[in-house]
Scaffold this active site. Sequence first.
Site: not given
Length: 398
Positions: A146, A183, A269, A393
């Site tokens: 993702t 996640t 991230e 995000n």
Amino acid sequence: MTEIASIAGVRLASVAANIKPWNRDDLVLVALDPGAAVAATFTRNSFCAAPVTVAKEHLCSGGVRALLINAGNANAATGERGIADARACCAAVGRALQLPPEQVLPFSTGVIGEPLPLEKLLEAIPVAASRLAADGWSDAARAIMTTDTRPKLAQRSVTLDGETISVVGMAKGSGMIQPNMATMLAYVATDADIEPQLLQSLLRESVAASFNRITVDGDTSTNDAAVLIASGTAGPRLDKADDDNYRRLRDAIVQVHVELAQAIVRDGEGATKFVTVQVRGAASSDEAFKVAFAVGESPLVKTALYASDPNWGRLVMAVGNSGVEGLDPSRVNLFVDEVQLVAGGGLAPGYTEEAGQRVFARPEFTITVDLGRGGAAEHIWTCDLSRDYVAINAEYRS
């Protein structure tokens, strides 16, 4: 990366279902030959996604023969429709592979709260079934991404009774990462022959040594899962935990899980730093973990890591904020790599800002906290919190 080995009895295919407006594969089908054993662990988030609910039900039925994994949509917080969609995907896989739907485990990752684009998946599943191949690991690792910036793969081999046994794994994850799974999705397969209950025990042990020691941002996802597959096509039958062959295989599987877990943190991230937080001198393992995660998840600590700022006051703040009862600050010592920052709860004699800054500027280093309370020690892996994390995000659904 070197060529990824294939696992006899395990075939994979990756196809583009166009779940999001991107030009890439985003659906993976994994088919298992009869006789494979499958173990799994799942998120503890109370808002667990529909595929998690269905996968748990099907896992209890036994005889798992296929996995279906989609990226781009989590199918989480989608109510009864989400459950129905997950089951419809399993039924479609069953039709394509001539299996009962209960032998299919569904997995999803991506945006929470949006209905699964079911028709797109139903069209893509037969295409995936027609492309199954043993050498599909690398393509699959890319298809399940993702916000990941790179695929995550690991492999090991071990010799059991003169026969080479392979272990191959892939994972995805870079944000919404916190212990009790994250996640993240992880799939590890071996051609070893392991008794199913022993396989589940091995997975729990390996997850405790790997995925439950990582944190990027302290958020536990709705969808995380780890799956361990033993195709049973090679080596001796393993049915005892005190067997030397089992221990060698266990070590190889743990190494694969640790490599994948660390790869998730390294790809956090916007991350620029990979940091080990080591806590020793704790009264118990739980206490050591409590302090380690308090340090590793503190936004103030993580932003100092990003800035390469040896702001040791933030470290002692996080230690003191961990909730350890009866903690005596005068017994706490704190190090970053070879440099001691804190001695007896205060600034270490001889410490210089320049020495601390040299360590904090490294892309990888270890923070060591000695609580002076006992003999327990634990470690976790974390990363910094950068401007890019906020941007990624903030724009996630764009």
